[in-house]
Design an enzyme around this catalytic site. Sequence first.
Site, short mmCIF file in Angstrom:
data_model
loop_
_atom_site.label_atom_id
_atom_site.label_comp_id
_atom_site.label_asym_id
_atom_site.label_seq_id
_atom_site.Cartn_x
_atom_site.Cartn_y
_atom_site.Cartn_z
N ASN A 60 28.77 53.75 33.84
CA ASN A 60 29.44 54.69 32.93
C ASN A 60 29.08 56.15 33.20
O ASN A 60 29.83 57.04 32.84
CB ASN A 60 29.15 54.34 31.48
CG ASN A 60 27.68 54.14 31.22
OD1 ASN A 60 27.03 53.29 31.84
ND2 ASN A 60 27.12 54.93 30.33
N CYS A 235 26.89 57.73 24.55
CA CYS A 235 26.22 56.79 23.67
C CYS A 235 24.76 57.18 23.45
O CYS A 235 24.11 56.70 22.54
CB CYS A 235 26.29 55.39 24.25
SG CYS A 235 27.95 54.95 24.72
C1 LIG Z 1 31.23 52.31 26.58
C2 LIG Z 1 30.40 51.31 27.26
C3 LIG Z 1 29.76 50.31 26.51
C4 LIG Z 1 29.82 50.25 25.01
O1 LIG Z 1 31.07 49.89 24.54
P1 LIG Z 1 31.51 50.32 23.06
O2 LIG Z 1 32.72 49.53 22.82
O3 LIG Z 1 31.77 51.80 23.13
O4 LIG Z 1 30.38 50.00 22.17
C5 LIG Z 1 29.00 49.38 27.18
N1 LIG Z 1 28.88 49.43 28.53
C6 LIG Z 1 29.49 50.36 29.27
C7 LIG Z 1 29.33 50.34 30.75
C8 LIG Z 1 30.26 51.35 28.66
O5 LIG Z 1 30.84 52.28 29.41
#
Ligand SMILES: *Cc1c(COP(=O)(O)O)cnc(C)c1O
Length: 293
Positions: A60, A235
């Site tokens: 991410n 996050c």
């Molecule tokens: C955004 C993301 C998450 C979390 O997903 P949410 O639905 O936003 O809680 C987990 N792993 C990766 C790689 C992400 O990009």
Amino acid sequence: HIVTVMTEHRAVLDPCHYLEKLGFEVTILPVGADGLIDLELLEKSLRPDTILLSIMAANNEIGVIQPLGAIGAICRQYQVLFHTDAAQAIGKIPLDVEEMNIDLMSLTAHKVHGPKGIGALYVRRRNPRVRLAAQIQGGGQEKGLRSGTLFTPQIVGFAKAVELGIKAIEEDTSHLNQLKARLWEIISQLDRIYLNGHPSQRLAGNLNISIEGVDGAALLLGLQPIVALSSGSACSSSHTAPSHVLTALGRPESLAYASLRFGLSRFNTLEEIELVGEQVVLTVNSLRKAKNF
Ligand SMILES: *Cc1c(COP(=O)(O)O)cnc(C)c1O
């Protein structure tokens, strides 16, 4: 025993740390300077009591795409379940749970232009059958795995977003690669900037750079009026520590702080990209000048 990787999202790392407290053993593999895992090291980390390997499909922060097919083949050979966090990969790169021997795959809708608040877990039913404990007890929905009345509008929106995303993978990839090349062309007028993550084995829409002599937060302030930007990962943006992903690449702390991640989408235009690129160059130059860097 569970195996995962240093650059995983906290959605994977935190549960692994929690499981450690419950008595599981967790091996957290390092990555190379390009963000890719070492397949030999991965194979060596598997033990007779290893039950699960969890490796994200695409990162991410730096967009690096791990070799899912090769990882899946190793897992199958050693009869270890393979979970992949494909939140960033769905609708961006081809995913095939059969070809890649994926047993469990986590997805989220809002990374593929779908609604927030819904995700999915693919669970392999055959060869091998994956058995999971229920996440929520109750009415027995979702084959007893996650009870509760289903949120139909979110589910429909998620499915449509994935359908549209998958259909447009090729077109989006070439559009995004063009935009990214232009952005890099403009920004690389600056000296002492570094690309984070593998140069080609990454998501088309991801560009992550470290800029020497500039504080990421100050840069964000300078760019905020014209563009939605974040440093590190949204996050964990409340944390002031440098990104654990950039630190895992071996970037010194000073460079991990001064980092910027661009997430381009299919809706971005060349004009927008040029505006942002030029603004980055202006802002970096003025911040460096103020510090006599
Ligand atoms: C955004 C993301 C998450 C979390 O997903 P949410 O639905 O936003 O809680 C987990 N792993 C990766 C790689 C992400 O990009």
